[in-house]
Write a protein that holds these residues in place. Structure first.
Motif, PDB file in Angstrom:
ATOM      1  N   MET A 134      -0.169  -7.056  -7.512  1.00  0.00           N
ATOM      2  CA  MET A 134       0.325  -6.312  -6.345  1.00  0.00           C
ATOM      3  C   MET A 134      -0.478  -5.030  -6.202  1.00  0.00           C
ATOM      4  SD  MET A 134       4.475  -6.831  -6.766  1.00  0.00           S
ATOM      5  CE  MET A 134       4.848  -6.544  -5.025  1.00  0.00           C
ATOM      6  N   GLY A 135      -0.513  -4.491  -5.001  1.00  0.00           N
ATOM      7  CA  GLY A 135      -1.221  -3.239  -4.777  1.00  0.00           C
ATOM      8  C   GLY A 135      -0.771  -2.600  -3.492  1.00  0.00           C
ATOM      9  N   ARG A 136      -1.196  -1.353  -3.336  1.00  0.00           N
ATOM     10  CA  ARG A 136      -0.915  -0.600  -2.115  1.00  0.00           C
ATOM     11  C   ARG A 136      -1.916   0.535  -1.982  1.00  0.00           C
ATOM     12  NH1 ARG A 136       3.822   3.506  -1.596  1.00  0.00           N
ATOM     13  NH2 ARG A 136       2.155   4.538  -0.481  1.00  0.00           N
ATOM     14  N   ALA A 137      -2.094   1.001  -0.770  1.00  0.00           N
ATOM     15  CA  ALA A 137      -2.903   2.185  -0.525  1.00  0.00           C
ATOM     16  C   ALA A 137      -2.079   3.401  -0.925  1.00  0.00           C
ATOM     17  CB  ALA A 137      -3.279   2.281   0.946  1.00  0.00           C
ATOM     18  N   VAL A 138      -2.773   4.455  -1.351  1.00  0.00           N
ATOM     19  CA  VAL A 138      -2.076   5.687  -1.676  1.00  0.00           C
ATOM     20  C   VAL A 138      -2.587   6.793  -0.766  1.00  0.00           C
ATOM     21  CG1 VAL A 138      -1.532   5.045  -4.033  1.00  0.00           C
ATOM     22  CG2 VAL A 138      -3.608   6.325  -3.590  1.00  0.00           C
ATOM     23  N   ALA A 142       2.305   9.349  -6.041  1.00  0.00           N
ATOM     24  CA  ALA A 142       1.895  10.738  -5.797  1.00  0.00           C
ATOM     25  C   ALA A 142       0.814  11.166  -6.787  1.00  0.00           C
ATOM     26  CB  ALA A 142       3.108  11.663  -5.885  1.00  0.00           C
ATOM     27  N   GLU A 143       0.955  10.773  -8.039  1.00  0.00           N
ATOM     28  CA  GLU A 143      -0.041  11.118  -9.058  1.00  0.00           C
ATOM     29  C   GLU A 143      -1.375  10.447  -8.762  1.00  0.00           C
ATOM     30  OE1 GLU A 143      -1.703  12.823 -12.545  1.00  0.00           O
ATOM     31  OE2 GLU A 143       0.066  13.341 -11.352  1.00  0.00           O
ATOM     32  N   ALA A 144      -1.341   9.179  -8.357  1.00  0.00           N
ATOM     33  CA  ALA A 144      -2.581   8.475  -8.005  1.00  0.00           C
ATOM     34  C   ALA A 144      -3.277   9.192  -6.851  1.00  0.00           C
ATOM     35  CB  ALA A 144      -2.278   7.023  -7.653  1.00  0.00           C
ATOM     36  N   ARG A 145      -2.494   9.581  -5.862  1.00  0.00           N
ATOM     37  CA  ARG A 145      -3.049  10.314  -4.717  1.00  0.00           C
ATOM     38  C   ARG A 145      -3.653  11.637  -5.180  1.00  0.00           C
ATOM     39  NH1 ARG A 145       1.485  10.577  -1.723  1.00  0.00           N
ATOM     40  NH2 ARG A 145       1.127   8.487  -0.912  1.00  0.00           N
ATOM     41  N   ALA A 146      -2.945  12.353  -6.048  1.00  0.00           N
ATOM     42  CA  ALA A 146      -3.431  13.641  -6.548  1.00  0.00           C
ATOM     43  C   ALA A 146      -4.713  13.490  -7.362  1.00  0.00           C
ATOM     44  CB  ALA A 146      -2.350  14.320  -7.393  1.00  0.00           C
ATOM     45  N   ARG A 147      -4.879  12.352  -8.015  1.00  0.00           N
ATOM     46  CA  ARG A 147      -6.098  12.098  -8.802  1.00  0.00           C
ATOM     47  C   ARG A 147      -7.236  11.576  -7.931  1.00  0.00           C
ATOM     48  NH1 ARG A 147      -4.180   8.973 -14.329  1.00  0.00           N
ATOM     49  NH2 ARG A 147      -2.419  10.334 -14.841  1.00  0.00           N
ATOM     50  N   GLY A 148      -7.010  11.469  -6.629  1.00  0.00           N
ATOM     51  CA  GLY A 148      -8.065  11.047  -5.715  1.00  0.00           C
ATOM     52  C   GLY A 148      -8.195   9.548  -5.533  1.00  0.00           C
ATOM     53  N   ALA A 149      -7.223   8.784  -6.007  1.00  0.00           N
ATOM     54  CA  ALA A 149      -7.282   7.327  -5.852  1.00  0.00           C
ATOM     55  C   ALA A 149      -7.013   6.940  -4.404  1.00  0.00           C
ATOM     56  CB  ALA A 149      -6.275   6.652  -6.776  1.00  0.00           C
ATOM     57  N   ARG A 150      -7.532   5.809  -4.017  1.00  0.00           N
ATOM     58  CA  ARG A 150      -7.253   5.235  -2.697  1.00  0.00           C
ATOM     59  C   ARG A 150      -6.289   4.062  -2.805  1.00  0.00           C
ATOM     60  NH1 ARG A 150     -10.799   5.908   1.625  1.00  0.00           N
ATOM     61  NH2 ARG A 150     -10.448   3.722   2.110  1.00  0.00           N
ATOM     62  N   ARG A 151      -6.232   3.461  -4.019  1.00  0.00           N
ATOM     63  CA  ARG A 151      -5.368   2.303  -4.237  1.00  0.00           C
ATOM     64  C   ARG A 151      -4.654   2.425  -5.576  1.00  0.00           C
ATOM     65  NH1 ARG A 151      -5.228  -2.489  -2.856  1.00  0.00           N
ATOM     66  NH2 ARG A 151      -5.850  -3.473  -4.785  1.00  0.00           N
ATOM     67  N   LEU A 152      -3.470   1.819  -5.639  1.00  0.00           N
ATOM     68  CA  LEU A 152      -2.706   1.716  -6.876  1.00  0.00           C
ATOM     69  C   LEU A 152      -2.299   0.258  -7.012  1.00  0.00           C
ATOM     70  CD1 LEU A 152      -1.429   3.246  -9.280  1.00  0.00           C
ATOM     71  CD2 LEU A 152       0.607   3.570  -7.861  1.00  0.00           C
ATOM     72  N   THR A 153      -2.584  -0.318  -8.161  1.00  0.00           N
ATOM     73  CA  THR A 153      -2.309  -1.731  -8.385  1.00  0.00           C
ATOM     74  C   THR A 153      -1.387  -1.897  -9.585  1.00  0.00           C
ATOM     75  OG1 THR A 153      -4.219  -2.066  -9.845  1.00  0.00           O
ATOM     76  CG2 THR A 153      -4.583  -2.374  -7.469  1.00  0.00           C
ATOM     77  N   LEU A 154      -0.868  -3.110  -9.732  1.00  0.00           N
ATOM     78  CA  LEU A 154      -0.050  -3.451 -10.894  1.00  0.00           C
ATOM     79  C   LEU A 154       0.026  -4.961 -11.008  1.00  0.00           C
ATOM     80  CD1 LEU A 154       2.996  -4.523  -9.829  1.00  0.00           C
ATOM     81  CD2 LEU A 154       3.180  -2.118  -9.248  1.00  0.00           C
ATOM     82  N   GLU A 186       8.711  -0.193  -2.258  1.00  0.00           N
ATOM     83  CA  GLU A 186       7.903   1.024  -2.330  1.00  0.00           C
ATOM     84  C   GLU A 186       6.485   0.809  -1.790  1.00  0.00           C
ATOM     85  OE1 GLU A 186       8.852   4.149  -2.953  1.00  0.00           O
ATOM     86  OE2 GLU A 186      10.897   3.366  -3.080  1.00  0.00           O
ATOM     87  N   GLY A 187       6.309  -0.264  -1.011  1.00  0.00           N
ATOM     88  CA  GLY A 187       5.048  -0.453  -0.298  1.00  0.00           C
ATOM     89  C   GLY A 187       4.009  -1.318  -0.973  1.00  0.00           C
ATOM     90  N   PHE A 188       4.305  -1.869  -2.140  1.00  0.00           N
ATOM     91  CA  PHE A 188       3.358  -2.766  -2.805  1.00  0.00           C
ATOM     92  C   PHE A 188       3.458  -4.150  -2.170  1.00  0.00           C
ATOM     93  CE2 PHE A 188       3.810   0.572  -5.860  1.00  0.00           C
ATOM     94  CZ  PHE A 188       2.577   0.651  -6.509  1.00  0.00           C
ATOM     95  N   ALA A 189       2.317  -4.809  -2.025  1.00  0.00           N
ATOM     96  CA  ALA A 189       2.277  -6.160  -1.473  1.00  0.00           C
ATOM     97  C   ALA A 189       1.611  -7.087  -2.488  1.00  0.00           C
ATOM     98  CB  ALA A 189       1.482  -6.180  -0.173  1.00  0.00           C
ATOM     99  N   VAL A 190       2.013  -8.341  -2.479  1.00  0.00           N
ATOM    100  CA  VAL A 190       1.373  -9.340  -3.337  1.00  0.00           C
ATOM    101  C   VAL A 190      -0.047  -9.548  -2.840  1.00  0.00           C
ATOM    102  CG1 VAL A 190       1.412 -11.755  -4.075  1.00  0.00           C
ATOM    103  CG2 VAL A 190       3.553 -10.461  -3.909  1.00  0.00           C
ATOM    104  N   GLU A 191      -1.004  -9.404  -3.750  1.00  0.00           N
ATOM    105  CA  GLU A 191      -2.417  -9.573  -3.408  1.00  0.00           C
ATOM    106  C   GLU A 191      -3.025 -10.796  -4.083  1.00  0.00           C
ATOM    107  OE1 GLU A 191      -3.432  -4.910  -2.519  1.00  0.00           O
ATOM    108  OE2 GLU A 191      -4.031  -5.724  -4.451  1.00  0.00           O
ATOM    109  N   GLY A 192      -2.271 -11.399  -4.970  1.00  0.00           N
ATOM    110  CA  GLY A 192      -2.748 -12.604  -5.634  1.00  0.00           C
ATOM    111  C   GLY A 192      -1.740 -13.062  -6.669  1.00  0.00           C
ATOM    112  N   VAL A 193      -1.806 -14.342  -6.989  1.00  0.00           N
ATOM    113  CA  VAL A 193      -0.916 -14.920  -7.992  1.00  0.00           C
ATOM    114  C   VAL A 193      -1.750 -15.786  -8.919  1.00  0.00           C
ATOM    115  CG1 VAL A 193       1.065 -16.442  -8.399  1.00  0.00           C
ATOM    116  CG2 VAL A 193       1.049 -14.926  -6.401  1.00  0.00           C
ATOM    117  N   LEU A 194      -1.566 -15.596 -10.221  1.00  0.00           N
ATOM    118  CA  LEU A 194      -2.189 -16.442 -11.236  1.00  0.00           C
ATOM    119  C   LEU A 194      -1.093 -17.381 -11.725  1.00  0.00           C
ATOM    120  CD1 LEU A 194      -4.072 -13.592 -13.124  1.00  0.00           C
ATOM    121  CD2 LEU A 194      -5.012 -15.166 -11.421  1.00  0.00           C
TER     122      LEU A 194
END
Length: 162
Positions: free
Chosen positions: A158-162, A106-118, A134-142
């Motif tokens: 991992m990441g997701r759209a917000v 919610a905070e990422a969305r409020a700050r105008g972000a389109r994506r949240l990663t971790l 909570e909607g995060f998907a694996v986007e890559g593995v090191l």
């Protein structure tokens, strides 16, 4: 059982957050060595209070999440990242982590972000399950990115759209 109250961090939270952070340290999620005295400040120029949301439970801080812009360029301003997340041991299993992740989205969305990663360590199954739920998907593995407790551990992006 009371519900967690999520709010922005304040400078006055520093000592309580530092204690929580040190108590929660584990090679399940930490790649840096166990903190030893003298401890650095929890907040600082690189980690100001404005990047943190805290969860209060029964009037005490029970967890936090840090949200920041990982690459400080205008062309990357639409992406925010979770770079710090902890829940006090005695508060686990009470929905604090889930509430913090939802608040971060919610905070990422409020700050105008389109994506949240971790990034999460491959062997941290509880965190990975929470993020996926909570909607995060694996986007890559090191593969084998870190050597922890004598074993090579993957770093999972991992990441997701917000």
């Amino acid at each position: 059982m009371s519900e967690p109250y999520i709010r922005p961090a304040r400078s006055a939270d520093e000592e309580e957050l530092a204690l929580l952070d040190r108590a929660a340290w584990s090679t399940l999620h930490a790649v840096s060595p166990r903190p030893e005295p003298p401890y650095p400040p929890f907040f600082g120029e690189r980690h100001p209070p404005g990047e943190f949301l805290v969860a209060e439970l029964d009037g005490r801080i029970a967890g936090y999440v840090r949200i920041m812009q990982p690459i400080p360029l205008a062309s990357h301003a639409h992406v925010l990242a979770i770079q710090g997340f902890a829940v006090a041991q005695e508060a686990r299993g009470r929905g604090i982590g889930r509430a913090l992740i939802r608040a971060a989205v919610a905070e990422a969305r409020a700050r105008g972000a389109r994506r949240l990663t971790l990034r999460v360590l491959g062997h941290n199954t509880p965190a990975r399950k929470l993020y996926e739920s909570e909607g995060f998907a694996v986007e890559g593995v090191l593969p084998g990115e870190f050597l922890l407790d004598g074993a090579y551990v993957d770093d999972v992006c991992m990441g997701r759209a917000v």
